[in-house]
Design an enzyme around this catalytic site. Structure first.
Site, PDB file in Angstrom:
ATOM      1  CE1 TYR A 195      -2.088   0.240   7.179  1.00  0.00           C
ATOM      2  CE2 TYR A 195      -0.755   2.225   7.224  1.00  0.00           C
ATOM      3  CZ  TYR A 195      -0.866   0.867   7.019  1.00  0.00           C
ATOM      4  OH  TYR A 195       0.234   0.130   6.665  1.00  0.00           O
ATOM      5  CE  LYS A 236       0.573   2.041   3.367  1.00  0.00           C
ATOM      6  NZ  LYS A 236       1.825   2.608   4.005  1.00  0.00           N
TER       7      LYS A 236
HETATM    8  P1  NAD Z   1      12.468   1.466   2.485  1.00  0.00           P
HETATM    9  O1  NAD Z   1      13.077   2.773   2.091  1.00  0.00           O
HETATM   10  O2  NAD Z   1      12.928   0.840   3.741  1.00  0.00           O
HETATM   11  O3  NAD Z   1      12.640   0.402   1.333  1.00  0.00           O
HETATM   12  C1  NAD Z   1      12.451   0.723  -0.023  1.00  0.00           C
HETATM   13  C2  NAD Z   1      13.270  -0.216  -0.879  1.00  0.00           C
HETATM   14  O4  NAD Z   1      13.102   0.165  -2.246  1.00  0.00           O
HETATM   15  C3  NAD Z   1      14.776  -0.143  -0.566  1.00  0.00           C
HETATM   16  O5  NAD Z   1      15.322  -1.436  -0.586  1.00  0.00           O
HETATM   17  C4  NAD Z   1      15.325   0.678  -1.732  1.00  0.00           C
HETATM   18  O6  NAD Z   1      16.663   0.350  -2.032  1.00  0.00           O
HETATM   19  C5  NAD Z   1      14.401   0.240  -2.860  1.00  0.00           C
HETATM   20  N1  NAD Z   1      14.353   1.155  -3.980  1.00  0.00           N
HETATM   21  C6  NAD Z   1      14.285   0.770  -5.267  1.00  0.00           C
HETATM   22  N2  NAD Z   1      14.343   1.826  -6.085  1.00  0.00           N
HETATM   23  C7  NAD Z   1      14.444   2.909  -5.308  1.00  0.00           C
HETATM   24  C8  NAD Z   1      14.535   4.301  -5.593  1.00  0.00           C
HETATM   25  N3  NAD Z   1      14.523   4.778  -6.851  1.00  0.00           N
HETATM   26  N4  NAD Z   1      14.611   5.137  -4.551  1.00  0.00           N
HETATM   27  C9  NAD Z   1      14.590   4.690  -3.289  1.00  0.00           C
HETATM   28  N5  NAD Z   1      14.513   3.375  -2.955  1.00  0.00           N
HETATM   29  C10 NAD Z   1      14.454   2.494  -3.967  1.00  0.00           C
HETATM   30  O7  NAD Z   1      10.887   1.721   2.513  1.00  0.00           O
HETATM   31  P2  NAD Z   1       9.786   0.812   3.215  1.00  0.00           P
HETATM   32  O8  NAD Z   1       9.391   1.454   4.489  1.00  0.00           O
HETATM   33  O9  NAD Z   1      10.233  -0.596   3.229  1.00  0.00           O
HETATM   34  O10 NAD Z   1       8.536   1.008   2.222  1.00  0.00           O
HETATM   35  C11 NAD Z   1       8.419   0.303   1.003  1.00  0.00           C
HETATM   36  C12 NAD Z   1       6.937   0.164   0.634  1.00  0.00           C
HETATM   37  O11 NAD Z   1       6.295  -0.588   1.650  1.00  0.00           O
HETATM   38  C13 NAD Z   1       6.172   1.478   0.520  1.00  0.00           C
HETATM   39  O12 NAD Z   1       5.218   1.397  -0.504  1.00  0.00           O
HETATM   40  C14 NAD Z   1       5.464   1.591   1.865  1.00  0.00           C
HETATM   41  O13 NAD Z   1       4.259   2.348   1.803  1.00  0.00           O
HETATM   42  C15 NAD Z   1       5.181   0.136   2.163  1.00  0.00           C
HETATM   43  N6  NAD Z   1       5.068  -0.140   3.608  1.00  0.00           N
HETATM   44  C16 NAD Z   1       3.998  -0.824   4.045  1.00  0.00           C
HETATM   45  C17 NAD Z   1       3.857  -1.107   5.382  1.00  0.00           C
HETATM   46  C18 NAD Z   1       2.676  -1.907   5.873  1.00  0.00           C
HETATM   47  O14 NAD Z   1       2.499  -2.012   7.082  1.00  0.00           O
HETATM   48  N7  NAD Z   1       1.884  -2.496   5.004  1.00  0.00           N
HETATM   49  C19 NAD Z   1       4.812  -0.662   6.288  1.00  0.00           C
HETATM   50  C20 NAD Z   1       5.914   0.028   5.811  1.00  0.00           C
HETATM   51  C21 NAD Z   1       6.040   0.295   4.452  1.00  0.00           C
END
Ligand code: NAD
Length: 366
Positions: free
Chosen positions: A218, A132
């Site tokens: 949410y 999401k």
């Molecule tokens: P994060 O920054 O920790 O991870 C993002 C990943 O994407 C990294 O591994 C990064 O290297 C990669 N990536 C690939 N291309 C990229 C670019 N051009 N720029 C930056 N990063 C790039 O972020 P996250 O918190 O893991 O979030 C990722 C997704 O998960 C988002 O869509 C977020 O909304 C979702 N999320 C959902 C929940 C949930 O509870 N459902 C919780 C946290 C995050």
């Protein structure tokens, strides 16, 4: 009893890991039926949580990895028993098309990348699991749905709370009439974003927006599944207490209201500048439910007019991946849908909230 997680830990650094794990999975497949084989796309913080939770899944497992960082592919590959032949970069992952060990790709990258990556996964003929918000606008969400339909693959969204036990108990009580007629929902979703300016959540192109897409979703989602109706209109007001940290297109704080066909209303707060906001309140003519925490990783807790909610906590992402496997492998739909249409409904409301905040007018939803 030795679990798969224990075995993985013991085997992680062993040269014997891959053949032994294959045997383990073959046994599991023989004894428990088919397993959804998932490649993780984007190995960031949330992917880490998902990968860890998936070790307890009985119907889904990690069989592929996609990342821009070769060192991560190597370390995650060793940890989760994914061979080099199933590890890809962002440039090469279209080749999952030819990998019979991968059924689905789980997109865990910044929001602004979801749509294009989903289109590539669908084109490769693999099911799309997506975090999401599914995309950053409804138009993008529709494109994803159309692409998955054309490719005859499923599109599912990581709506873990749709499968959470105490949340489902409140929904069961509402359907049973325990709260009477629905009158009001309050959703407060926020945290103080501590990320540095280089983080994608502070980059308009990658995030697609601010707190509304990240956590306000949410409250929108909660209002819909707890009231049990689709909103007909929205109003919204945006405020910025810290404009230095939240530039143009990155909403810090939005108050929004939703109006439902029955006359019920929702009043919600979405913010990246306040902590301790993780609460849903549902009010009806005969009772109420309060969930706090309501959206974080749990245990989700709360109470109703008849007492505390006591359903057992199970790691959300474990339940979610098993449920996604049930949809894809067995056509078994969850009580609250987790499909692309569900993701699109939220995106249409998000578009309308942004429009209402910009224009200062009420926006009707069709
Ligand atoms: P994060 O920054 O920790 O991870 C993002 C990943 O994407 C990294 O591994 C990064 O290297 C990669 N990536 C690939 N291309 C990229 C670019 N051009 N720029 C930056 N990063 C790039 O972020 P996250 O918190 O893991 O979030 C990722 C997704 O998960 C988002 O869509 C977020 O909304 C979702 N999320 C959902 C929940 C949930 O509870 N459902 C919780 C946290 C995050």
């Amino acid at each position: 009893m030795t679990t798969r997680r224990d075995l993985l830990k013991q085997l992680a650094s062993s040269a014997l890991a891959l053949p032994l794990l294959s045997t383990l999975d073959a046994c599991r497949t023989a004894s428990r039926g088919p397993v959804l084989r998932v490649a993780l796309l984007g190995l960031g913080r949330y992917a880490e949580r998902v990968a860890d939770a998936m070790q307890a899944c009985t119907r889904a497992r990690i069989t592929g990895l996609i990342s821009g960082t070769p060192a991560k592919l190597a370390s995650w590959g060793a940890k989760y028993g994914v061979p080099e032949s199933s590890r890809y970069s962002y440039e090469t992952f279209d080749a999952v098309r030819d990998n019979p060990e991968i059924d689905a790709v789980y997109i865990l990258t910044p929001n602004g990348l979801h749509k294009d990556q989903a289109l590539r996964v669908a084109k490769a003929g693999k099911h799309v699991l997506c975090e999401k918000p599914m995309a950053v606008t409804a138009a993008e969400g529709q494109e994803m749905i159309d692409a998955c339909r054309a490719a005859q693959v499923q599109l599912l969204v990581g709506y873990r709370l749709h499968l959470e036990a105490n949340t489902l108990e409140v929904i069961r009580m509402r359907k049973a009439g325990d709260f009477g007629r629905m009158l009001f929902f309050q959703g407060q979703c926020g945290y103080r974003l501590a990320a540095p300016p280089t983080d994608w959540r502070r980059n308009r192109a990658l995030a697609g927006g601010g707190a509304l897409l990240d956590v306000g979703i949410y409250a929108i989602n909660g209002a819909r599944y707890l009231i049990g109706e689709e909103p007909r209109w929205v109003t919204a007001e945006e405020t910025k207490m810290d404009p230095g940290r939240f530039g143009p297109g990155l909403d810090e704080t939005i108050n929004f209201q939703l109006g439902f066909p029955s006359g019920a209303v929702a009043s919600c707060l979405s913010t990246h500048n306040m902590d301790h906001l993780d609460r849903f309140f549902l009010d009806g003519t005969r009772g109420y439910a309060e969930l706090q925490p309501a959206m974080s990783y749990g245990p989700i807790a709360g109470h109703t007019q008849v007492g505390p909610l006591t359903r057992e906590h199970v790691t959300h992402q474990t339940v979610q991946l098993d449920a996604m496997a049930d949809v894809i492998l067995h056509g078994k739909q969850p009580e609250v849908p987790i499909d692309g249409e569900e993701g699109l409904r939220d995106l249409k409301i998000i578009d309308a909230i942004y429009l209402a905040a910009r224009s200062g007018r009420r926006v009707d939803l069709t």
